[in-house]
Write a protein that holds these residues in place. Structure first.
Motif, PDB file in Angstrom:
ATOM      1  N   MET A   1     106.901  45.845 -46.491  1.00 53.50           N
ATOM      2  CA  MET A   1     105.952  46.128 -47.533  1.00 53.50           C
ATOM      3  C   MET A   1     106.593  45.832 -48.881  1.00 53.50           C
ATOM      4  N   LYS A   2     105.758  45.503 -49.815  1.00 55.10           N
ATOM      5  CA  LYS A   2     106.213  45.192 -51.159  1.00 55.10           C
ATOM      6  C   LYS A   2     105.454  46.050 -52.152  1.00 55.10           C
ATOM      7  N   LEU A   3     106.008  46.145 -53.357  1.00 50.75           N
ATOM      8  CA  LEU A   3     105.383  46.915 -54.421  1.00 50.75           C
ATOM      9  C   LEU A   3     104.997  46.005 -55.570  1.00 50.75           C
ATOM     10  N   GLN A   4     103.907  46.338 -56.230  1.00 49.51           N
ATOM     11  CA  GLN A   4     103.491  45.669 -57.463  1.00 49.51           C
ATOM     12  C   GLN A   4     103.073  46.771 -58.426  1.00 49.51           C
ATOM     13  N   PHE A   5     103.546  46.692 -59.660  1.00 50.09           N
ATOM     14  CA  PHE A   5     103.259  47.719 -60.654  1.00 50.09           C
ATOM     15  C   PHE A   5     102.333  47.173 -61.735  1.00 50.09           C
ATOM     16  N   PHE A   6     101.444  48.034 -62.216  1.00 50.39           N
ATOM     17  CA  PHE A   6     100.517  47.675 -63.277  1.00 50.39           C
ATOM     18  C   PHE A   6     100.495  48.794 -64.314  1.00 50.39           C
ATOM     19  N   ALA A   7     100.373  48.416 -65.570  1.00 48.82           N
ATOM     20  CA  ALA A   7     100.127  49.364 -66.663  1.00 48.82           C
ATOM     21  C   ALA A   7      98.758  48.992 -67.232  1.00 48.82           C
ATOM     22  N   ILE A   8      97.789  49.866 -67.057  1.00 52.59           N
ATOM     23  CA  ILE A   8      96.423  49.581 -67.483  1.00 52.59           C
ATOM     24  C   ILE A   8      96.090  50.500 -68.656  1.00 52.59           C
ATOM     25  N   SER A  46      99.471  54.180 -65.025  1.00 47.62           N
ATOM     26  CA  SER A  46     100.580  53.559 -64.316  1.00 47.62           C
ATOM     27  C   SER A  46     100.143  53.469 -62.855  1.00 47.62           C
ATOM     28  N   VAL A  47     100.091  52.258 -62.334  1.00 48.56           N
ATOM     29  CA  VAL A  47      99.573  52.049 -60.977  1.00 48.56           C
ATOM     30  C   VAL A  47     100.616  51.307 -60.152  1.00 48.56           C
ATOM     31  N   CYS A  48     100.910  51.852 -58.977  1.00 51.83           N
ATOM     32  CA  CYS A  48     101.825  51.202 -58.039  1.00 51.83           C
ATOM     33  C   CYS A  48     101.021  50.830 -56.797  1.00 51.83           C
ATOM     34  N   VAL A  49     101.027  49.550 -56.454  1.00 51.91           N
ATOM     35  CA  VAL A  49     100.318  49.065 -55.270  1.00 51.91           C
ATOM     36  C   VAL A  49     101.356  48.704 -54.219  1.00 51.91           C
ATOM     37  N   THR A  50     101.256  49.327 -53.062  1.00 51.26           N
ATOM     38  CA  THR A  50     102.090  48.959 -51.925  1.00 51.26           C
ATOM     39  C   THR A  50     101.265  47.991 -51.093  1.00 51.26           C
ATOM     40  N   TRP A  51     101.816  46.798 -50.871  1.00 47.44           N
ATOM     41  CA  TRP A  51     101.050  45.802 -50.139  1.00 47.44           C
ATOM     42  C   TRP A  51     101.898  45.211 -49.032  1.00 47.44           C
ATOM     43  N   ILE A  52     101.217  44.684 -48.042  1.00 51.74           N
ATOM     44  CA  ILE A  52     101.866  44.177 -46.838  1.00 51.74           C
ATOM     45  C   ILE A  52     101.955  42.672 -46.919  1.00 51.74           C
ATOM     46  N   ASP A  53     103.157  42.191 -46.762  1.00 53.54           N
ATOM     47  CA  ASP A  53     103.407  40.754 -46.752  1.00 53.54           C
ATOM     48  C   ASP A  53     103.412  40.309 -45.298  1.00 53.54           C
ATOM     49  N   GLY A  54     103.165  39.029 -45.031  1.00 50.59           N
ATOM     50  CA  GLY A  54     103.248  38.523 -43.670  1.00 50.59           C
ATOM     51  C   GLY A  54     104.661  38.691 -43.142  1.00 50.59           C
ATOM     52  N   GLU A  55     104.793  38.896 -41.833  1.00 54.07           N
ATOM     53  CA  GLU A  55     106.103  39.038 -41.219  1.00 54.07           C
ATOM     54  C   GLU A  55     106.796  37.686 -41.207  1.00 54.07           C
ATOM     55  N   ALA A  56     108.126  37.717 -41.179  1.00 55.12           N
ATOM     56  CA  ALA A  56     108.907  36.486 -41.183  1.00 55.12           C
ATOM     57  C   ALA A  56     108.478  35.594 -40.025  1.00 55.12           C
ATOM     58  N   GLY A  57     108.191  34.346 -40.319  1.00 52.05           N
ATOM     59  CA  GLY A  57     107.816  33.386 -39.287  1.00 52.05           C
ATOM     60  C   GLY A  57     106.368  33.485 -38.849  1.00 52.05           C
ATOM     61  N   ALA A  58     105.646  34.468 -39.353  1.00 52.12           N
ATOM     62  CA  ALA A  58     104.253  34.637 -38.943  1.00 52.12           C
ATOM     63  C   ALA A  58     103.332  34.040 -39.995  1.00 52.12           C
ATOM     64  N   ALA A 156     109.919  51.675 -35.300  1.00 51.10           N
ATOM     65  CA  ALA A 156     110.922  50.884 -36.019  1.00 51.10           C
ATOM     66  C   ALA A 156     111.099  51.476 -37.409  1.00 51.10           C
ATOM     67  N   VAL A 157     112.285  51.300 -37.944  1.00 50.80           N
ATOM     68  CA  VAL A 157     112.549  51.764 -39.307  1.00 50.80           C
ATOM     69  C   VAL A 157     111.701  50.912 -40.237  1.00 50.80           C
ATOM     70  N   PRO A 158     110.940  51.554 -41.160  1.00 53.78           N
ATOM     71  CA  PRO A 158     110.093  50.762 -42.051  1.00 53.78           C
ATOM     72  C   PRO A 158     110.955  49.918 -42.973  1.00 53.78           C
ATOM     73  N   PRO A 159     110.487  48.705 -43.306  1.00 61.21           N
ATOM     74  CA  PRO A 159     111.272  47.838 -44.203  1.00 61.21           C
ATOM     75  C   PRO A 159     111.367  48.466 -45.585  1.00 61.21           C
ATOM     76  N   VAL A 160     112.470  48.187 -46.269  1.00 64.19           N
ATOM     77  CA  VAL A 160     112.631  48.672 -47.627  1.00 64.19           C
ATOM     78  C   VAL A 160     111.784  47.781 -48.539  1.00 64.19           C
ATOM     79  N   ALA A 161     110.929  48.410 -49.312  1.00 63.14           N
ATOM     80  CA  ALA A 161     110.038  47.660 -50.192  1.00 63.14           C
ATOM     81  C   ALA A 161     110.805  47.180 -51.409  1.00 63.14           C
ATOM     82  N   ALA A 162     110.638  45.928 -51.738  1.00 63.25           N
ATOM     83  CA  ALA A 162     111.278  45.351 -52.923  1.00 63.25           C
ATOM     84  C   ALA A 162     110.391  45.578 -54.125  1.00 63.25           C
ATOM     85  N   ALA A 163     110.977  46.009 -55.207  1.00 64.60           N
ATOM     86  CA  ALA A 163     110.209  46.246 -56.427  1.00 64.60           C
ATOM     87  C   ALA A 163     109.869  44.926 -57.088  1.00 64.60           C
TER      88      ALA A 163
END
Length: 165
Positions: A1-8, A46-58, A156-163
């Motif tokens: 999972m990845k994070l995206q931040f917004f300031a609205i 302040s908004v933090c969106v956690t989003w799912i990226d495609g898995e490696a090779g998928a 499985a251990v959840p992936p560490v989300a990159a900021a």
């Protein structure tokens, strides 16, 4: 999972809001956290969106299927996590029937998904989830935590989300 931040900005949010809406419409969103930062005319969300990226090779993942505003967690969660999520939904249904409540009064689907995704196994961690107060932790927490303690080692251990910048 990845994070995206917004300031609205609270005043004249149009441009930032459009950018935010464009982002969530084009990504597979797992969670949105928001907080109003008050600073007079400079106040903003302040908004933090956690989003799912495609898995490696998928292949890239498609957005979650939606029925109205609901997320189809079968599409959003990996199969092992969905199995635990489904087990927690069944437990929630049993509790709701016994107590004569609607299931969402026990825990919402979003809260159950967060419990699974964050591997919640303690009352303190459960109480830190959005919308889960002391009353829910006291009344329903132990049964949910018992399930999580039983199954957490199989997930499985959840992936560490990159900021994101």
């Amino acid at each position: 999972m990845k994070l995206q931040f917004f300031a609205i900005p609270a005043i004249a949010p149009d441009q930032a809001q459009t950018e935010f809406n464009r982002f969530v419409a084009s990504h597979r969103v797992a969670r949105v956290e928001k907080e109003l930062i008050t600073d007079g005319a400079a106040s903003f969300w302040s908004v933090c969106v956690t989003w799912i990226d495609g898995e490696a090779g998928a292949a890239p993942m498609s957005p979650p299927l939606r029925r109205g505003k609901e997320i189809d967690y079968r599409e959003t969660l990996p199969p092992a996590e969905f199995a635990v999520f489904d087990r927690l939904r069944q437990l929630r249904k049993q509790i709701a029937e016994v107590e004569g409540l609607k299931v969402y009064n026990i825990f919402t689907n979003e809260q159950l998904a967060a419990i699974v995704q964050q591997r919640v196994t303690t009352a303190a961690a459960l109480g830190r989830l959005d919308g889960v107060g002391e009353g829910r932790v006291t009344r329903y927490g132990e049964s949910v935590l018992a399930v999580m303690r039983e199954v957490v080692s199989t997930l499985a251990v959840p992936p560490v989300a990159a900021a994101a910048p």
